[in-house]
Write a protein that holds these residues in place. Structure first.
Motif, PDB file in Angstrom:
ATOM      1  N   GLY A   8     -19.102  -6.769   0.622  1.00  0.00           N
ATOM      2  CA  GLY A   8     -20.196  -7.280   1.423  1.00  0.00           C
ATOM      3  C   GLY A   8     -21.314  -6.272   1.571  1.00  0.00           C
ATOM      4  N   ARG A   9     -20.982  -5.003   1.714  1.00  0.00           N
ATOM      5  CA  ARG A   9     -22.012  -3.977   1.858  1.00  0.00           C
ATOM      6  C   ARG A   9     -22.854  -3.856   0.599  1.00  0.00           C
ATOM      7  NH1 ARG A   9     -17.952  -1.140   4.789  1.00  0.00           N
ATOM      8  NH2 ARG A   9     -17.371   0.082   2.955  1.00  0.00           N
ATOM      9  N   ARG A  12     -25.234  -6.889   0.523  1.00  0.00           N
ATOM     10  CA  ARG A  12     -26.217  -6.814   1.602  1.00  0.00           C
ATOM     11  C   ARG A  12     -27.244  -5.724   1.338  1.00  0.00           C
ATOM     12  NH1 ARG A  12     -21.822  -7.354   6.535  1.00  0.00           N
ATOM     13  NH2 ARG A  12     -21.606  -9.627   6.452  1.00  0.00           N
ATOM     14  N   TRP A 176     -27.638  -6.028   9.788  1.00  0.00           N
ATOM     15  CA  TRP A 176     -28.259  -6.191   8.472  1.00  0.00           C
ATOM     16  C   TRP A 176     -29.598  -6.912   8.527  1.00  0.00           C
ATOM     17  CZ3 TRP A 176     -27.007  -3.480   4.397  1.00  0.00           C
ATOM     18  CH2 TRP A 176     -25.735  -2.919   4.328  1.00  0.00           C
ATOM     19  N   ARG A 180     -33.311  -5.635   7.090  1.00  0.00           N
ATOM     20  CA  ARG A 180     -34.211  -6.359   6.188  1.00  0.00           C
ATOM     21  C   ARG A 180     -35.650  -6.329   6.707  1.00  0.00           C
ATOM     22  NH1 ARG A 180     -32.024 -12.144   5.228  1.00  0.00           N
ATOM     23  NH2 ARG A 180     -30.414 -11.684   6.766  1.00  0.00           N
TER      24      ARG A 180
END
Length: 232
Positions: A8-9, A12, A176, A180
């Motif tokens: 997931g990291r 992302r 996260w 962004r």
């Protein structure tokens, strides 16, 4: 199936890098080309209406080029990725191909921009404007095709609204999404500074950021998790 945190990291972080690239492209498009955005069509539609109402044909042309380029990029990428099978652990191959094509298109635009010293003539500027919007449209469609393994990277208004609503509703909005937003601001700021201080190189950061996003997104596929890393 449960996704390993590392997977997931990777994805992302790739999204954050693409958002930073988008910020740089938007800054270059608005400040260096036709005073329109390459990936924010809501704003361009408003600018189109205002320019038309004030009788400013040059602004209308720039907005139409951005709208046409974005639409073409979105349609082409959607057609190419339509058969892709989404996965929560990696981006489909066709999504990666679209992003590679975007990087190539941006690199070509950066080369032309640099060759003209960052001050292209009207015809070249129009081509660059349309090309930048095409790249943003392709990126937007690629993120849609990637499904839950991705997130919007060229328009964050809905993301901001969802973040506020979920934050109020759950009390744990996560980190996260703010990253962004920060990436968008940082990418735009970097390219704005370069337009002022190193104008011929102003498009280069966005190219590099897209390439870095590709490299990071490829990591889960290059090093797939072992069967022991998943549980039914």
């Amino acid at each position: 199936m449960r996704i390993k945190p590392a997977e997931g990291r990777f994805l992302r972080l790739a999204v954050v890098l693409l958002v930073a690239a988008s910020g740089g492209i938007e800054a270059t498009s608005f400040l260096g080309l036709g005073h329109v955005f390459a990936g924010v069509m809501t704003s361009n539609l408003a600018l189109l209406g205002m320019a038309a109402g004030r009788g400013e044909p040059l602004d209308v042309t720039a907005a139409l080029l951005a709208l046409g380029g974005f639409g073409a990029g979105t349609a082409l990428a959607a057609w190419y990725t339509r058969a892709s099978v989404t996965s929560a652990t990696h981006w489909p191959r066709r999504v990666m191909v679209v992003l590679v094509a975007e990087a190539v298109l941006l690199a070509l635009g950066a080369s032309v921009w640099g060759f003209t010293g960052g001050r292209p003539g009207e015809a070249v500027r129009d081509v660059l404007q349309c090309g930048a919007a095409l790249a943003m449209g392709a990126q937007s469609a690629a993120m849609v095709a990637a499904g839950k393994a991705a997130a919007p990277t060229t328009y964050l208004t809905g993301t901001l609204a969802a973040y506020i609503v979920k934050g109020i509703g759950t009390g744990s909005p996560g980190l996260w999404v703010p990253l962004r937003f920060a990436a968008l601001v940082a990418g735009a700021a970097l390219c704005a500074v370069m337009l002022d201080k190193a104008r011929p190189w102003a498009l280069l950061p966005s190219v590099v950021l897209v390439m870095c996003a590709l490299a990071v997104a490829y990591l889960p596929e290059a090093h797939p998790p072992s069967a022991a890393g998943h549980s039914a």
